[in-house]
Design an enzyme around this catalytic site. Structure first.
Site, PDB file in Angstrom:
ATOM      1  N   LYS A   1       0.832  -1.216   0.000  1.00 23.49           N
ATOM      2  CA  LYS A   1       0.000   0.000   0.000  1.00 23.49           C
ATOM      3  C   LYS A   1       0.866   1.265   0.000  1.00 23.49           C
ATOM      4  CE  LYS A   1      -2.087  -1.886   3.578  1.00 23.49           C
ATOM      5  NZ  LYS A   1      -1.704  -3.287   3.390  1.00 23.49           N
ATOM      6  N   ILE A   2       1.858   1.322   0.907  1.00 23.89           N
ATOM      7  CA  ILE A   2       2.666   2.551   1.036  1.00 23.89           C
ATOM      8  C   ILE A   2       3.625   2.699  -0.148  1.00 23.89           C
ATOM      9  CG2 ILE A   2       4.425   3.703   2.460  1.00 23.89           C
ATOM     10  CD1 ILE A   2       3.017   2.328   4.921  1.00 23.89           C
TER      11      ILE A   2
ATOM     12  N   THR B   1      11.362   4.443   6.051  1.00 19.85           N
ATOM     13  CA  THR B   1      10.194   4.790   6.880  1.00 19.85           C
ATOM     14  C   THR B   1       9.480   3.509   7.310  1.00 19.85           C
ATOM     15  OG1 THR B   1       8.815   4.991   4.905  1.00 19.85           O
ATOM     16  CG2 THR B   1       9.765   7.036   5.770  1.00 19.85           C
ATOM     17  N   SER B   2      10.148   2.355   7.151  1.00 20.25           N
ATOM     18  CA  SER B   2       9.436   1.098   7.364  1.00 20.25           C
ATOM     19  C   SER B   2       9.679   0.522   8.762  1.00 20.25           C
ATOM     20  CB  SER B   2       9.830   0.118   6.267  1.00 20.25           C
ATOM     21  OG  SER B   2       8.799  -0.794   6.077  1.00 20.25           O
ATOM     22  N   ARG B   3      10.792  -0.156   8.954  1.00 18.21           N
ATOM     23  CA  ARG B   3      11.164  -0.656  10.285  1.00 18.21           C
ATOM     24  C   ARG B   3      12.683  -0.549  10.416  1.00 18.21           C
ATOM     25  NH1 ARG B   3       6.789   0.148  11.616  1.00 18.21           N
ATOM     26  NH2 ARG B   3       5.213  -1.232  12.502  1.00 18.21           N
TER      27      ARG B   3
ATOM     28  N   ASP C   1      12.965   7.376   9.522  1.00 22.72           N
ATOM     29  CA  ASP C   1      11.873   7.628  10.464  1.00 22.72           C
ATOM     30  C   ASP C   1      11.832   6.531  11.523  1.00 22.72           C
ATOM     31  OD1 ASP C   1       9.509   9.114  11.320  1.00 22.72           O
ATOM     32  OD2 ASP C   1       8.379   7.339  10.716  1.00 22.72           O
TER      33      ASP C   1
ATOM     34  N   GLU D   1      14.954   1.858  18.503  1.00 20.38           N
ATOM     35  CA  GLU D   1      14.120   3.028  18.809  1.00 20.38           C
ATOM     36  C   GLU D   1      13.278   2.879  20.065  1.00 20.38           C
ATOM     37  OE1 GLU D   1      11.722   3.104  15.130  1.00 20.38           O
ATOM     38  OE2 GLU D   1       9.964   2.683  16.382  1.00 20.38           O
TER      39      GLU D   1
ATOM     40  N   HIS E   1       9.776   8.210  14.315  1.00 25.07           N
ATOM     41  CA  HIS E   1       8.628   7.354  13.974  1.00 25.07           C
ATOM     42  C   HIS E   1       7.335   8.181  13.928  1.00 25.07           C
ATOM     43  CE1 HIS E   1       7.540   2.846  13.903  1.00 25.07           C
ATOM     44  NE2 HIS E   1       6.606   3.536  13.256  1.00 25.07           N
ATOM     45  N   GLN E   2       7.366   9.212  13.117  1.00 30.57           N
ATOM     46  CA  GLN E   2       6.196  10.090  13.020  1.00 30.57           C
ATOM     47  C   GLN E   2       5.523  10.028  11.653  1.00 30.57           C
ATOM     48  OE1 GLN E   2       8.447  14.133  13.183  1.00 30.57           O
ATOM     49  NE2 GLN E   2       6.767  14.527  11.763  1.00 30.57           N
TER      50      GLN E   2
ATOM     51  N   PHE F   1       3.457   8.080  10.391  1.00 29.63           N
ATOM     52  CA  PHE F   1       2.016   7.767  10.439  1.00 29.63           C
ATOM     53  C   PHE F   1       1.203   8.914  11.029  1.00 29.63           C
ATOM     54  CE2 PHE F   1       0.894   7.381  14.933  1.00 29.63           C
ATOM     55  CZ  PHE F   1       2.160   7.524  15.510  1.00 29.63           C
TER      56      PHE F   1
HETATM   57  P1  NAD Z   1       1.913  -3.858   2.851  1.00 29.00           P
HETATM   58  O1  NAD Z   1       1.747  -5.181   3.521  1.00 29.00           O
HETATM   59  O2  NAD Z   1       0.753  -3.277   2.103  1.00 29.00           O
HETATM   60  O3  NAD Z   1       3.150  -3.923   1.826  1.00 29.00           O
HETATM   61  C1  NAD Z   1       4.365  -4.555   2.118  1.00 29.00           C
HETATM   62  C2  NAD Z   1       4.947  -5.050   0.793  1.00 29.00           C
HETATM   63  O4  NAD Z   1       6.243  -5.593   1.076  1.00 29.00           O
HETATM   64  C3  NAD Z   1       4.105  -6.156   0.140  1.00 29.00           C
HETATM   65  O5  NAD Z   1       3.867  -5.851  -1.217  1.00 29.00           O
HETATM   66  C4  NAD Z   1       4.970  -7.396   0.307  1.00 29.00           C
HETATM   67  O6  NAD Z   1       4.809  -8.328  -0.750  1.00 29.00           O
HETATM   68  C5  NAD Z   1       6.357  -6.779   0.301  1.00 29.00           C
HETATM   69  N1  NAD Z   1       7.384  -7.665   0.850  1.00 29.00           N
HETATM   70  C6  NAD Z   1       7.258  -8.583   1.842  1.00 29.00           C
HETATM   71  N2  NAD Z   1       8.439  -9.206   2.024  1.00 29.00           N
HETATM   72  C7  NAD Z   1       9.301  -8.690   1.115  1.00 29.00           C
HETATM   73  C8  NAD Z   1      10.654  -8.951   0.806  1.00 29.00           C
HETATM   74  N3  NAD Z   1      11.355  -9.901   1.436  1.00 29.00           N
HETATM   75  N4  NAD Z   1      11.243  -8.213  -0.163  1.00 29.00           N
HETATM   76  C9  NAD Z   1      10.535  -7.263  -0.850  1.00 29.00           C
HETATM   77  N5  NAD Z   1       9.236  -6.987  -0.598  1.00 29.00           N
HETATM   78  C10 NAD Z   1       8.641  -7.690   0.371  1.00 29.00           C
HETATM   79  O7  NAD Z   1       2.426  -2.877   3.972  1.00 29.00           O
HETATM   80  P2  NAD Z   1       2.368  -1.265   3.957  1.00 29.00           P
HETATM   81  O8  NAD Z   1       1.104  -0.807   4.583  1.00 29.00           O
HETATM   82  O9  NAD Z   1       2.740  -0.777   2.613  1.00 29.00           O
HETATM   83  O10 NAD Z   1       3.527  -0.947   5.015  1.00 29.00           O
HETATM   84  C11 NAD Z   1       4.888  -1.196   4.711  1.00 29.00           C
HETATM   85  C12 NAD Z   1       5.692  -1.097   5.993  1.00 29.00           C
HETATM   86  O11 NAD Z   1       5.680   0.253   6.451  1.00 29.00           O
HETATM   87  C13 NAD Z   1       5.081  -1.885   7.164  1.00 29.00           C
HETATM   88  O12 NAD Z   1       5.561  -3.191   7.178  1.00 29.00           O
HETATM   89  C14 NAD Z   1       5.536  -1.126   8.373  1.00 29.00           C
HETATM   90  O13 NAD Z   1       6.712  -1.742   8.877  1.00 29.00           O
HETATM   91  C15 NAD Z   1       5.888   0.261   7.838  1.00 29.00           C
HETATM   92  N6  NAD Z   1       5.077   1.338   8.434  1.00 29.00           N
HETATM   93  C16 NAD Z   1       5.712   2.390   9.000  1.00 29.00           C
HETATM   94  C17 NAD Z   1       4.977   3.437   9.543  1.00 29.00           C
HETATM   95  C18 NAD Z   1       5.651   4.644  10.152  1.00 29.00           C
HETATM   96  O14 NAD Z   1       4.978   5.428  10.831  1.00 29.00           O
HETATM   97  N7  NAD Z   1       6.924   4.850   9.934  1.00 29.00           N
HETATM   98  C19 NAD Z   1       3.583   3.380   9.511  1.00 29.00           C
HETATM   99  C20 NAD Z   1       2.960   2.295   8.895  1.00 29.00           C
HETATM  100  C21 NAD Z   1       3.702   1.275   8.356  1.00 29.00           C
END
Ligand code: NAD
Length: 333
Positions: free
Chosen positions: A158-159, A236-238, A262, A267, A299-300, A302
């Site tokens: 999604k992101i 911005t992921s983990r 982020d 953290e 981590h802001q 979101f």
């Molecule tokens: P999502 O599940 O919609 O998308 C994740 C994508 O990663 C999927 O398309 C999946 O197939 C892919 N993926 C899984 N394993 C993989 C790999 N080994 N190599 C490549 N791609 C791979 O999730 P999302 O809603 O897009 O969120 C993505 C990440 O953002 C979340 O996992 C979360 O950790 C992070 N996040 C951060 C914040 C923030 O405030 N910083 C907020 C929300 C989410």
């Protein structure tokens, strides 16, 4: 009529209380807000509650889960999307269900990704301070056009897809790597490449995949050595997608030209707290802060009012569904 649920919130802040109390007005659950994190030693505070509501840095490990089960908790409601901090096997064994908020506003995180890219590039944070001091010199503020650059996106869920769409608007060439490919890639114009190709061709690399055993320290000494000199890296992921020590070496050598974070692996000891009066003990983090080409937010990504509203609504609906014993659409197994 079903009885309302007793829910205790861990790691809660004023904004959580504000949005959850508002969303709960017509639902009538009994919500209790604690600011302490959930861990093995605080889990007994959940005694007398049906559910706990936790956030990204609450350590929901096996030992914590067993204490929760002992004190009668039946549901763990994550008020976030990621669930890498939860031992799912232990929860299943303890008979505790897990629910989450799979999507609350992917726009919030995608737009913050752009905020990091644009700030690092155009140095607006430095310009803001300079201009306030009457310093209108431009030395040190030079950026580059995003138009025409190649951006590599790892994880196009999604992101990642929304980030791709925004960057397309800037006129970037988009390379994508994911374990699955969707029709959206063609619509946006994302080229599917291997990780090696993505590393070697991208001017900017942005991480949008979840933290899993496969993605832990995905950005390490070896992957960094394949990247273009001066690459911009955004996470911005983990935090644990990145080996921070290897990244520091790459910043020192100039391999990484810009770093926007982020999230940070350690953290949990830092973020969401005001530590401005204390000495930060994490030397890796303070070293990262010392680089002029590193921008860190706590981590802001979101943190928009749209996201908080959706998080509260979906979390409380998850809790209501559990109470009514209907299918849990947002269950994590
Ligand atoms: P999502 O599940 O919609 O998308 C994740 C994508 O990663 C999927 O398309 C999946 O197939 C892919 N993926 C899984 N394993 C993989 C790999 N080994 N190599 C490549 N791609 C791979 O999730 P999302 O809603 O897009 O969120 C993505 C990440 O953002 C979340 O996992 C979360 O950790 C992070 N996040 C951060 C914040 C923030 O405030 N910083 C907020 C929300 C989410």
């Amino acid at each position: 009529m079903f009885p309302a649920m007793n829910v205790v919130f861990f790691s809660s802040r004023n904004y959580d209380r504000q949005f959850f109390e508002q969303a709960n007005e017509r639902l009538g659950h009994r919500l209790h807000f604690l600011d302490v994190p959930l861990n093995e030693s605080t889990a007994s505070l959940a005694k007398g509650y049906d559910a706990v509501c936790v956030f990204v840095n609450d350590a929901v490990h096996a030992a914590t889960i067993w204490v929760l089960a002992d004190v009668g908790v039946r549901l763990i409601a994550l008020r976030c999307a990621g669930y890498n901090n939860v031992d799912l096997a232990a929860a299943a064994e303890a008979g505790i269900k897990i629910v989450r908020v799979p999507a609350y506003s992917p726009y919030s995180v995608a737009e913050h990704t752009l905020a990091l890219i644009l700030t690092l590039n155009r140095k607006t944070h430095r310009a803001f301070n300079r201009v306030r001091e009457g310093n209108f010199a431009l030395d040190g503020l030079m950026g580059f056009d995003l138009h025409g650059l190649t951006v590599g996106l790892i994880g196009l869920g999604k992101i990642g897809l929304i980030t791709a769409g925004i960057l397309k608007g800037f006129g970037c060439r988009l390379l994508g790597h994911d374990i699955q490919r969707t029709e959206e890639w063609d619509r946006i114009g994302i080229e599917s490449v291997s990780l090696d190709e993505l590393y070697s061709q991208s001017d900017i690399i942005s991480l949008h995949c979840p933290l899993t055993p496969q993605t832990y320290h995905l950005i390490n000494k070896d992957s960094l050595s394949q990247m273009k000199r001066g690459v911009m890296l955004i996470n911005t992921s983990r935090g644990a997608l990145i080996d921070a020590k290897a990244v520091i070496k790459a910043l020192k050598s100039g391999r990484i030209g810009y770093l926007g974070l982020d999230v940070y692996e350690e953290e949990a000891d830092l973020f969401f707290e005001d530590l401005s009066e204390r000495v930060i003990q994490d030397d890796v983090f303070t070293r990262l802060l010392s680089f002029p080409n590193v921008l860190i937010t706590g981590h802001q990504a979101f943190f928009t009012r749209n996201a908080l509203q959706n998080i509260a609504d979906v979390t409380l609906h998850n809790i209501t569904d559990f109470e009514k014993q209907v299918a849990l659409v947002n269950e994590v197994k």
